[in-house]
Design a protein around this motif. Structure first.
Motif, PDB file in Angstrom:
ATOM      1  N   PRO A 102       3.067 -27.299   4.879  1.00  8.91           N
ATOM      2  CA  PRO A 102       4.016 -26.585   5.741  1.00  8.91           C
ATOM      3  C   PRO A 102       4.569 -25.299   5.118  1.00  8.91           C
ATOM      4  O   PRO A 102       4.991 -24.381   5.829  1.00  8.91           O
ATOM      5  N   LEU A 103       4.532 -25.222   3.802  1.00  5.68           N
ATOM      6  CA  LEU A 103       5.061 -24.039   3.123  1.00  5.68           C
ATOM      7  C   LEU A 103       4.202 -22.802   3.383  1.00  5.68           C
ATOM      8  O   LEU A 103       4.694 -21.669   3.336  1.00  5.68           O
ATOM      9  N   VAL A 104       2.928 -23.011   3.678  1.00  7.26           N
ATOM     10  CA  VAL A 104       2.022 -21.874   3.860  1.00  7.26           C
ATOM     11  C   VAL A 104       2.504 -20.976   4.995  1.00  7.26           C
ATOM     12  O   VAL A 104       2.660 -19.766   4.830  1.00  7.26           O
ATOM     13  N   GLU A 105       2.767 -21.592   6.142  1.00  6.02           N
ATOM     14  CA  GLU A 105       3.181 -20.797   7.289  1.00  6.02           C
ATOM     15  C   GLU A 105       4.518 -20.097   7.027  1.00  6.02           C
ATOM     16  O   GLU A 105       4.715 -18.939   7.413  1.00  6.02           O
ATOM     17  N   ARG A 106       5.410 -20.777   6.356  1.00  7.37           N
ATOM     18  CA  ARG A 106       6.718 -20.165   6.071  1.00  7.37           C
ATOM     19  C   ARG A 106       6.569 -18.972   5.133  1.00  7.37           C
ATOM     20  O   ARG A 106       7.173 -17.919   5.344  1.00  7.37           O
ATOM     21  N   LEU A 107       5.762 -19.138   4.093  1.00  4.08           N
ATOM     22  CA  LEU A 107       5.588 -18.027   3.151  1.00  4.08           C
ATOM     23  C   LEU A 107       4.799 -16.876   3.775  1.00  4.08           C
ATOM     24  O   LEU A 107       5.079 -15.708   3.522  1.00  4.08           O
ATOM     25  N   LEU A 108       3.820 -17.228   4.614  1.00  2.00           N
ATOM     26  CA  LEU A 108       3.054 -16.157   5.270  1.00  2.00           C
ATOM     27  C   LEU A 108       3.942 -15.373   6.232  1.00  2.00           C
ATOM     28  O   LEU A 108       3.819 -14.149   6.350  1.00  2.00           O
ATOM     29  N   GLY A 109       4.862 -16.081   6.886  1.00  2.00           N
ATOM     30  CA  GLY A 109       5.794 -15.411   7.791  1.00  2.00           C
ATOM     31  C   GLY A 109       6.617 -14.383   7.024  1.00  2.00           C
ATOM     32  O   GLY A 109       6.959 -13.301   7.533  1.00  2.00           O
ATOM     33  N   LEU A 110       6.913 -14.743   5.801  1.00  2.00           N
ATOM     34  CA  LEU A 110       7.673 -13.848   4.931  1.00  2.00           C
ATOM     35  C   LEU A 110       6.806 -12.664   4.466  1.00  2.00           C
ATOM     36  O   LEU A 110       7.240 -11.512   4.453  1.00  2.00           O
ATOM     37  N   MET A 111       5.578 -12.968   4.088  1.00  2.00           N
ATOM     38  CA  MET A 111       4.676 -11.913   3.615  1.00  2.00           C
ATOM     39  C   MET A 111       4.335 -10.926   4.738  1.00  2.00           C
ATOM     40  O   MET A 111       4.116  -9.745   4.475  1.00  2.00           O
ATOM     41  N   ASP A 112       4.315 -11.430   5.986  1.00  2.00           N
ATOM     42  CA  ASP A 112       4.092 -10.529   7.127  1.00  2.00           C
ATOM     43  C   ASP A 112       5.132  -9.409   7.123  1.00  2.00           C
ATOM     44  O   ASP A 112       4.890  -8.312   7.611  1.00  2.00           O
ATOM     45  N   ARG A 113       6.306  -9.723   6.585  1.00  5.58           N
ATOM     46  CA  ARG A 113       7.405  -8.740   6.600  1.00  5.58           C
ATOM     47  C   ARG A 113       7.460  -7.905   5.330  1.00  5.58           C
ATOM     48  O   ARG A 113       8.354  -7.084   5.165  1.00  5.58           O
ATOM     49  N   LYS A 114       6.481  -8.102   4.434  1.00  5.68           N
ATOM     50  CA  LYS A 114       6.456  -7.268   3.234  1.00  5.68           C
ATOM     51  C   LYS A 114       5.749  -5.949   3.573  1.00  5.68           C
ATOM     52  O   LYS A 114       4.697  -5.593   3.023  1.00  5.68           O
ATOM     53  N   HIS A 115       6.344  -5.287   4.500  1.00  4.84           N
ATOM     54  CA  HIS A 115       5.834  -3.989   4.934  1.00  4.84           C
ATOM     55  C   HIS A 115       7.044  -3.071   5.036  1.00  4.84           C
ATOM     56  O   HIS A 115       8.105  -3.504   5.458  1.00  4.84           O
ATOM     57  N   HIS A 116       6.867  -1.824   4.636  1.00  4.04           N
ATOM     58  CA  HIS A 116       7.982  -0.899   4.705  1.00  4.04           C
ATOM     59  C   HIS A 116       7.616   0.303   5.556  1.00  4.04           C
ATOM     60  O   HIS A 116       6.481   0.765   5.514  1.00  4.04           O
ATOM     61  N   TRP A 117       8.585   0.801   6.307  1.00  2.88           N
ATOM     62  CA  TRP A 117       8.305   1.899   7.233  1.00  2.88           C
ATOM     63  C   TRP A 117       7.767   3.156   6.523  1.00  2.88           C
ATOM     64  O   TRP A 117       7.068   3.963   7.136  1.00  2.88           O
ATOM     65  N   ALA A 118       8.088   3.323   5.253  1.00  9.18           N
ATOM     66  CA  ALA A 118       7.634   4.533   4.552  1.00  9.18           C
ATOM     67  C   ALA A 118       6.210   4.402   4.005  1.00  9.18           C
ATOM     68  O   ALA A 118       5.648   5.372   3.515  1.00  9.18           O
ATOM     69  N   TYR A 119       5.637   3.201   4.087  1.00  9.03           N
ATOM     70  CA  TYR A 119       4.295   2.999   3.531  1.00  9.03           C
ATOM     71  C   TYR A 119       3.226   3.930   4.101  1.00  9.03           C
ATOM     72  O   TYR A 119       2.424   4.479   3.355  1.00  9.03           O
ATOM     73  N   PRO A 120       3.201   4.089   5.445  1.00  8.27           N
ATOM     74  CA  PRO A 120       2.136   4.946   5.997  1.00  8.27           C
ATOM     75  C   PRO A 120       2.121   6.352   5.385  1.00  8.27           C
ATOM     76  O   PRO A 120       1.055   6.957   5.260  1.00  8.27           O
ATOM     77  N   ALA A 121       3.298   6.847   4.962  1.00  6.80           N
ATOM     78  CA  ALA A 121       3.339   8.184   4.352  1.00  6.80           C
ATOM     79  C   ALA A 121       2.494   8.232   3.085  1.00  6.80           C
ATOM     80  O   ALA A 121       2.018   9.306   2.685  1.00  6.80           O
ATOM     81  N   LEU A 122       2.320   7.062   2.449  1.00  7.23           N
ATOM     82  CA  LEU A 122       1.562   7.021   1.194  1.00  7.23           C
ATOM     83  C   LEU A 122       0.060   6.913   1.395  1.00  7.23           C
ATOM     84  O   LEU A 122      -0.716   6.994   0.462  1.00  7.23           O
ATOM     85  N   THR A 123      -0.345   6.692   2.629  1.00  3.65           N
ATOM     86  CA  THR A 123      -1.783   6.531   2.880  1.00  3.65           C
ATOM     87  C   THR A 123      -2.340   7.704   3.680  1.00  3.65           C
ATOM     88  O   THR A 123      -3.430   7.616   4.243  1.00  3.65           O
ATOM     89  N   ARG A 124      -1.576   8.784   3.731  1.00  2.00           N
ATOM     90  CA  ARG A 124      -2.084   9.984   4.405  1.00  2.00           C
ATOM     91  C   ARG A 124      -1.627  11.209   3.623  1.00  2.00           C
ATOM     92  O   ARG A 124      -0.738  11.109   2.778  1.00  2.00           O
ATOM     93  N   PRO A 125      -2.217  12.368   3.891  1.00  2.00           N
ATOM     94  CA  PRO A 125      -1.817  13.555   3.147  1.00  2.00           C
ATOM     95  C   PRO A 125      -0.408  13.993   3.527  1.00  2.00           C
ATOM     96  O   PRO A 125       0.139  13.503   4.521  1.00  2.00           O
ATOM     97  N   GLY A 126       0.201  14.872   2.744  1.00  4.18           N
ATOM     98  CA  GLY A 126       1.487  15.446   3.143  1.00  4.18           C
ATOM     99  C   GLY A 126       2.599  15.298   2.128  1.00  4.18           C
ATOM    100  O   GLY A 126       3.634  15.949   2.245  1.00  4.18           O
TER     101      GLY A 126
END
Ligand SMILES: [Fe+2]
Length: 251
Positions: free
Chosen positions: A11-35
């Protein structure tokens, strides 16, 4: 390490994956493109280096120091630590050094990454302090989950476990990297990328196996594993907000 498929029904898998789904930050895309300009790149990478890249092997060692005689866990952590501190498995080099090599490829020098307590964003320091503290706090399972699932893992964790996301390997992994594509980093400087492509698949499996095999469902340990990773996410999001602010990025 043998990775029983059935353990993914824990049961811990789904809970931890739910958390990892949120390990995303709005500024990340800026790091994967030029500018981004030089200063912005340095702010991002210097933070990453000082917050968890430079000391990651030591964080693993702190966690290993609290593991009771559960041989497969000690072995998996030792192998991970050995690779991180020496590059002995991938036949490359210490990962913190490989990170600096990558930075050299961007035109930065090692001294640009010298420690500077004053310079770090307070929320970056708070996340680093949290990692140092929790990596040596009982139960060992939560320390191991924090480092090998939360820190080493990404928002791609769910897809990686499902086998629908496969990391690029070899030359492909290097040539497609945004630092090579957009920021002039020569492919030769991307040894870190190669090292990770080489070993990270096994490390992901080991990470889940170590934690799931040693967390009885609905036990106090299971609750603590989740609580520490949940707290890590809060610290990490604040840390990323702080770095984005320093880089002058806005939503
Ligand atoms: Fe690494």
């Amino acid at each position: 390490m043998e990775h029983a498929q059935s353990s993914l029904e824990h049961p811990l898998v789904e809970r931890l994956l739910g958390l990892m789904d949120r390990k995303h930050h709005w500024a990340y895309p800026a790091l994967t493109r030029p500018g981004l300009n030089r200063d912005q790149l340095l702010v991002h990478f210097r933070h990453e280096y000082l917050v968890y890249v430079r000391d990651f092997p030591v964080l693993l060692a702190r966690a290993l120091g609290n593991v009771p005689p559960v041989d497969e866990v000690r072995r998996a952590l030792a192998a991970n630590l050995y690779e991180e501190q020496t590059g002995g498995v991938s036949k490359t080099g210490p990962h913190p050094d490989l990170f600096i090599t990558m930075m050299n490829g961007l035109g930065f020098s090692r001294s640009d990454f010298a420690d500077d307590e004053v310079w770090l964003h307070p929320d970056a320091r708070a996340y680093r302090d949290f990692l140092f503290r929790e990596s040596a706090v009982a139960p060992w399972q939560s320390a191991v989950a924090l480092l090998t699932i939360f820190v080493e893992g990404s928002a791609n964790e769910r897809a990686e476990l499902a086998g629908t996301y496969v990391r690029r390997r070899g030359e492909d992994a290097v040539l497609q990297h945004p630092l090579v594509q957009f920021y002039g980093c020569p492919p030769d400087a991307m040894v870190l990328r190669r090292a990770h492509a080489e070993v990270e698949g096994d490390h992901r499996k080991d990470a889940w196996s170590m934690v799931l095999s040693n967390a009885i469902p609905e036990s106090r340990v299971e609750a603590q594993i989740y609580a520490v990773c949940d707290e890590a996410l809060v610290f990490w999001l604040r840390y990323r907000d702080g770095v984005a602010q320093r880089m002058g990025l806005t939503r």
